[in-house]
Design an enzyme around this catalytic site. Structure first.
Site, PDB file in Angstrom:
ATOM      1  N   GLU A 260       0.854  -1.482  -0.131  1.00 20.87           N
ATOM      2  CA  GLU A 260       0.143   0.390   0.059  1.00 20.87           C
ATOM      3  C   GLU A 260       1.187   1.236   0.136  1.00 20.87           C
ATOM      4  O   GLU A 260       1.031   1.817   0.337  1.00 20.87           O
ATOM      5  CB  GLU A 260      -1.287  -0.685   1.554  1.00 20.87           C
ATOM      6  CG  GLU A 260      -1.489  -1.223   1.183  1.00 20.87           C
ATOM      7  CD  GLU A 260      -2.321  -1.262   3.114  1.00 20.87           C
ATOM      8  OE1 GLU A 260      -1.594  -0.973   3.753  1.00 20.87           O
ATOM      9  OE2 GLU A 260      -3.261  -2.490   2.670  1.00 20.87           O
ATOM     10  N   PRO A 261       1.625   1.197  -1.044  1.00 24.01           N
ATOM     11  CA  PRO A 261       2.316   2.537  -1.621  1.00 24.01           C
ATOM     12  C   PRO A 261       1.556   3.950  -1.393  1.00 24.01           C
ATOM     13  O   PRO A 261       0.736   3.809  -2.257  1.00 24.01           O
ATOM     14  CB  PRO A 261       3.004   2.340  -2.314  1.00 24.01           C
ATOM     15  CG  PRO A 261       2.519   1.455  -3.424  1.00 24.01           C
ATOM     16  CD  PRO A 261       1.682   0.884  -2.232  1.00 24.01           C
ATOM     17  N   GLY A 262       1.992   4.912  -0.353  1.00 24.88           N
ATOM     18  CA  GLY A 262       1.580   6.580  -0.605  1.00 24.88           C
ATOM     19  C   GLY A 262       2.068   7.146  -1.436  1.00 24.88           C
ATOM     20  O   GLY A 262       2.858   7.751  -2.333  1.00 24.88           O
ATOM     21  N   ARG A 299       3.644  19.253   6.796  1.00 25.66           N
ATOM     22  CA  ARG A 299       5.090  18.267   6.946  1.00 25.66           C
ATOM     23  C   ARG A 299       6.164  19.187   7.880  1.00 25.66           C
ATOM     24  O   ARG A 299       6.365  18.109   8.682  1.00 25.66           O
ATOM     25  CB  ARG A 299       5.402  17.509   6.484  1.00 25.66           C
ATOM     26  CG  ARG A 299       4.344  16.696   5.394  1.00 25.66           C
ATOM     27  CD  ARG A 299       4.513  16.035   4.316  1.00 25.66           C
ATOM     28  NE  ARG A 299       4.832  14.754   4.899  1.00 25.66           N
ATOM     29  CZ  ARG A 299       6.545  14.588   4.988  1.00 25.66           C
ATOM     30  NH1 ARG A 299       7.007  15.583   3.858  1.00 25.66           N
ATOM     31  NH2 ARG A 299       7.061  13.511   5.402  1.00 25.66           N
ATOM     32  N   TYR A 303       6.245  16.780  11.810  1.00 24.50           N
ATOM     33  CA  TYR A 303       7.329  16.153  11.274  1.00 24.50           C
ATOM     34  C   TYR A 303       8.906  16.804  11.829  1.00 24.50           C
ATOM     35  O   TYR A 303       9.951  15.873  10.979  1.00 24.50           O
ATOM     36  CB  TYR A 303       6.464  15.481  10.464  1.00 24.50           C
ATOM     37  CG  TYR A 303       5.453  14.823   9.687  1.00 24.50           C
ATOM     38  CD1 TYR A 303       4.824  14.056  11.040  1.00 24.50           C
ATOM     39  CD2 TYR A 303       4.450  14.756   9.036  1.00 24.50           C
ATOM     40  CE1 TYR A 303       3.845  13.708  10.773  1.00 24.50           C
ATOM     41  CE2 TYR A 303       3.633  13.954   8.959  1.00 24.50           C
ATOM     42  CZ  TYR A 303       2.850  13.627   9.593  1.00 24.50           C
ATOM     43  OH  TYR A 303       1.968  12.558   9.625  1.00 24.50           O
ATOM     44  N   CYS A 329      -0.704  33.055  11.454  1.00 24.51           N
ATOM     45  CA  CYS A 329      -0.518  33.838  12.865  1.00 24.51           C
ATOM     46  C   CYS A 329       0.188  32.399  13.621  1.00 24.51           C
ATOM     47  O   CYS A 329      -0.323  32.151  14.812  1.00 24.51           O
ATOM     48  CB  CYS A 329      -0.991  34.450  13.602  1.00 24.51           C
ATOM     49  SG  CYS A 329      -1.377  35.954  12.367  1.00 24.51           S
ATOM     50  N   GLU A 330       1.299  32.071  13.855  1.00 29.65           N
ATOM     51  CA  GLU A 330       1.836  30.785  14.303  1.00 29.65           C
ATOM     52  C   GLU A 330       2.911  30.998  13.483  1.00 29.65           C
ATOM     53  O   GLU A 330       4.203  31.524  12.429  1.00 29.65           O
ATOM     54  CB  GLU A 330       1.673  29.151  13.645  1.00 29.65           C
ATOM     55  CG  GLU A 330      -0.490  29.793  13.963  1.00 29.65           C
ATOM     56  CD  GLU A 330      -0.500  28.803  15.702  1.00 29.65           C
ATOM     57  OE1 GLU A 330       0.629  27.990  16.014  1.00 29.65           O
ATOM     58  OE2 GLU A 330      -1.468  28.724  15.817  1.00 29.65           O
ATOM     59  N   TYR A 357       0.649  13.720   1.507  1.00 31.73           N
ATOM     60  CA  TYR A 357       0.661  14.684   2.709  1.00 31.73           C
ATOM     61  C   TYR A 357       0.599  15.945   2.087  1.00 31.73           C
ATOM     62  O   TYR A 357       1.006  16.549   3.473  1.00 31.73           O
ATOM     63  CB  TYR A 357       0.692  14.077   3.736  1.00 31.73           C
ATOM     64  CG  TYR A 357       0.979  12.448   3.815  1.00 31.73           C
ATOM     65  CD1 TYR A 357       0.210  11.985   4.247  1.00 31.73           C
ATOM     66  CD2 TYR A 357       2.463  11.907   2.963  1.00 31.73           C
ATOM     67  CE1 TYR A 357      -0.653  10.462   3.844  1.00 31.73           C
ATOM     68  CE2 TYR A 357       1.886  10.355   3.266  1.00 31.73           C
ATOM     69  CZ  TYR A 357       1.116   9.220   3.755  1.00 31.73           C
ATOM     70  OH  TYR A 357       0.501   8.431   3.748  1.00 31.73           O
TER      71      TYR A 357
HETATM   72  C1  LIG Z   1      -0.639   5.555   5.330  1.00 27.20           C
HETATM   73  C2  LIG Z   1      -0.185   4.512   5.054  1.00 27.20           C
HETATM   74  C3  LIG Z   1       0.075   3.839   4.147  1.00 27.20           C
HETATM   75  C4  LIG Z   1       0.787   4.488   4.036  1.00 27.20           C
HETATM   76  O1  LIG Z   1       2.305   5.206   3.961  1.00 27.20           O
HETATM   77  P1  LIG Z   1       3.220   5.439   3.032  1.00 27.20           P
HETATM   78  O2  LIG Z   1       4.216   6.356   3.751  1.00 27.20           O
HETATM   79  O3  LIG Z   1       2.250   6.639   2.417  1.00 27.20           O
HETATM   80  O4  LIG Z   1       3.939   5.033   1.821  1.00 27.20           O
HETATM   81  C5  LIG Z   1       0.067   2.643   3.953  1.00 27.20           C
HETATM   82  N1  LIG Z   1      -1.477   1.770   5.083  1.00 27.20           N
HETATM   83  C6  LIG Z   1      -1.953   2.251   5.674  1.00 27.20           C
HETATM   84  C7  LIG Z   1      -2.514   1.102   6.363  1.00 27.20           C
HETATM   85  C8  LIG Z   1      -1.593   3.735   5.903  1.00 27.20           C
HETATM   86  O5  LIG Z   1      -1.972   4.188   6.835  1.00 27.20           O
END
Ligand SMILES: *Cc1c(COP(=O)(O)O)cnc(C)c1O
Length: 401
Positions: A260-262, A299, A303, A329-330, A357
């Site tokens: 599940e790459p984001g 971010r 982070y 204003c932060e 993100y």
């Molecule tokens: C956020 C998330 C991802 C993706 O994470 P990345 O760091 O963006 O790849 C994959 N799986 C689940 C369940 C997540 O909550």
């Protein structure tokens, strides 16, 4: 990668601040995943919480990639974008059972992350709807604790040490467990983290006779700083393959791998283009005050994330040291003591790695508008979200006095 000229033209045409996404780069990232994992039965689901614009969902889906969702509304957006239910995965966390029921009604894959919801699921659906469980593998990984999700104190998933309870629930309701899922965190480059995950799951698979899929979540790191190394996907794939073939697939049964790459798919494709409102010199520091802030890209503040910044409109000038700050204003600092080509009021800056993100975490804080979004596809820049207008700030406000 989009050129400075292309980005400048987009800033001129659409105004700033604006998020820009390069479709070509998304495709390149997806192809790296596909070719890296070519030796394994692997499928990818884009973790769309990183970027949910329906045009992006549609484009990524057209590449052959599935969509992973973290809320029922993301499921609905993916369906709205034309993604078919079998290509949608809902990996839930801490959600109400109603959402799980709705996901089932829509026919998407579901990973359940609590014993309580699994029990409700079993009571309602029994063995009729194959389902996944999200486990907490007790692995500490990820760029920092805020983005680490599989460790012993994490809220995510069913702890592996509660295996007996899990098996009781499954047995009692005859639940068909198709998928075991783990997601250890974000910003992971080390292949061994994924191997460790597989190891934890390898010890469990015997308890799940219906198992077809091992879902290792997301978290592949991308380069943020200019000298950051890129994650070696082919190496991770090779390490997993070696491990799987000698420890798991040698027992005559193979499993499909899901990821599940984001960030990996959309971080580098994105740029936040912004203009310099004011320059301010306090003696010790020179501030470049830009027309965006933590309301658009949080971010760096949330982070301490590094985002590369380039002055697009004075790209050949001498480099000087600047602290780049937002207009909220932060204290919203994008970069401290950063070398940039001489910055003047009105210059257009590009903030890199803004695809994942970025817009997704934006807000209307300080009653500022959310920025526009533009997708560059086949050399053409297309508006895919209008900038907010004043009416958007009033929408849903009820005049009660
Ligand atoms: C956020 C998330 C991802 C993706 O994470 P990345 O760091 O963006 O790849 C994959 N799986 C689940 C369940 C997540 O909550």
């Amino acid at each position: 990668m989009l050129s400075k000229d292309q980005l400048l033209q987009i800033a001129e045409r659409f105004g700033t601040p604006v998020y820009v996404y390069d479709a070509e780069k998304m495709k390149e990232q997806y192809q790296k995943l596909k070719s890296g994992f070519a030796g394994l039965d692997a499928s990818f689901f884009f973790a769309c919480k990183a970027l949910t614009n329906i045009n992006v969902l549609k484009y990524i889906s057209s590449l052959g990639c599935g969509i992973d969702c973290s809320s029922i509304n993301e499921v609905k957006l993916a369906l709205h974008a034309g993604v078919s239910p079998e290509n949608i995965l809902y990996t839930s966390n801490g959600i109400s059972f109603e959402e799980i029921q709705e996901a089932v009604k829509n026919g998407v894959h579901v990973n359940i992350d609590s014993l309580s919801n699994l029990e409700k699921f079993g009571k309602k659906f029994g063995s009729s709807y194959p389902v996944g469980v999200r486990l907490r593998p007790n692995i500490l990984a990820g760029g920092n604790l805020k983005i680490s999700t599989g460790h012993e104190k994490s809220k995510f998933g069913i702890p592996v040490d509660q295996l007996d309870n899990l098996l009781d629930v499954i047995k009692q309701h005859n639940i068909h467990i198709k998928t075991l899922h783990i997601h250890t965190g974000s910003d992971i480059k080390d292949a061994e983290v994924f191997v460790h995950g597989i190891k934890v799951l390898t010890e469990l698979v015997a308890h799940f006779p219906d198992l077809e899929v091992i879902d290792l979540g997301g978290g592949f790191k991308v380069p943020y700083e200019p000298d950051d190394e890129e994650t070696d996907i082919a190496h991770i794939a090779q390490r997993l393959k070696t491990y799987l073939e000698s420890h798991l697939f040698n027992k005559g049964k193979t499993y499909t791998l899901w990821f599940e790459p984001g960030k990996y798919l959309v971080s580098e494709c994105g740029y936040l283009l912004t203009q310099v409102n004011v320059m301010k010199d306090n003696g010790a520091q020179t501030f470049a005050g830009i027309n965006t802030g933590l309301n658009h890209l949080i971010r760096p503040m949330m982070y301490d994330a590094y985002h590369h910044i380039v002055n697009l409109s004075n790209a050949h000038a001498e480099e000087k040291v600047y602290t780049v700050t937002g207009y909220i204003c932060e204290t919203d600092t994008f970069a401290t003591d950063r070398l940039l080509h001489e910055v003047r009021e009105g210059d257009v800056l590009a903030i890199y790695n803004a695809g994942a993100y970025g817009f997704e975490m934006s807000s209307n804080y300080n009653s500022r508008y959310k920025p526009a979004e533009v997708l560059v596809l086949d050399g053409e820049a297309k508006l895919i979200r209008k900038r907010d207008e004043f009416e958007d700030l009033l929408r849903n406000q009820v005049k009660a006095l």
